[in-house]
Design an enzyme around this catalytic site. Sequence first.
Site, short mmCIF file in Angstrom:
data_model
loop_
_atom_site.label_atom_id
_atom_site.label_comp_id
_atom_site.label_asym_id
_atom_site.label_seq_id
_atom_site.Cartn_x
_atom_site.Cartn_y
_atom_site.Cartn_z
N SER A 61 0.89 -1.18 -0.23
CA SER A 61 -0.19 0.04 -0.02
C SER A 61 0.98 1.21 0.03
CB SER A 61 -0.95 -0.08 1.36
OG SER A 61 -1.87 -1.02 1.11
N HIS A 91 1.13 4.30 4.29
CA HIS A 91 0.20 4.94 3.26
C HIS A 91 0.69 6.41 3.47
CE1 HIS A 91 -3.57 2.29 4.39
NE2 HIS A 91 -2.34 1.52 3.66
#
Length: 314
Positions: free
Chosen positions: A184, A236
């Site tokens: 991610s 992230h």
Amino acid sequence: MASEDLERGGGMKNRTNNSYLPGYYSSTYYAEASESHWTSWLIPLFVVANIAVFVVVMYVNDCPKKNTRIEGACVAKFLGRFSFQPLRENPLFGPSSSTLEKLGALEWNKVVHGDQGWRLVTCMWLHAGVIHLLANMLSLVFIGIRLEQQFGFVRIGMIYLISGFGGSILSSLFIQHNISVGASGALFGLLGAMLSELITNWSIYTNKAAALFTLVVIIAINLAVGILPHVDNFAHIGGFLTGFLLGFILLLRPQFGWVNRQSRPADAHVKSKYKVYQYAFSLVAVVLLIVGRNPIFWIIYCWVGDAVQRREWK
């Protein structure tokens, strides 16, 4: 640490990203649609590589042989040694934390004190389970293929890999008691690059407000996913910041109306390929990424660290 129950907050942090890009690259947003397009092959290769790594991880995991049955029986026993850990241990249908740690999951103590910096890279290719893998690979297909078609495999590949590394760095600063895996950080790097691409190529978009609003909503939704338990939002954010800066450097488009030297008449007015602000953005991004070693990470680290300390004192 590796054998702790995920449901109790131990074990692994998942970098899960459920991205959806509804028409951001629609032709209605572009003032010019005559660009050359590349064939996407690198992103599909990344998808295949991630799936292949997960198969290898499950083979090494070998739940029927290594499961102690303390947390229950293996799931999907008909898969043999590829069966999943008990759901109480790993609700994402995947391997044990100890297997992920053994094969390269990000673990702060091993990186800092064990001289295993390679984990900053290997953790990008590991996933906590089938659900985790599917969510990230679907997001990669939706985001990456279109970007690779627009900008080519070299630039998008660089953004993906460097952003994943940047996400791992920020994650290792904050996640010091659990392991972390997932792609991610790299995926958010692509989202960050999309935002900076929109900003630096602002003049070529016809429907600027719609393009900006669509992308901001997408980014906000995906960052909100990081609030969920067991999701590593620091990866992230780190990936997003890295990709955002790289986008100013690697995703420049010629300004509207620029014509290649071979295509214009001899007496035609020479127009600069890029605008001054595009060069300025690129220069600032280079300084932040290289000279300053991305001080944005340290600003966030200090800010969050102070906030945590204040909360503990209260």
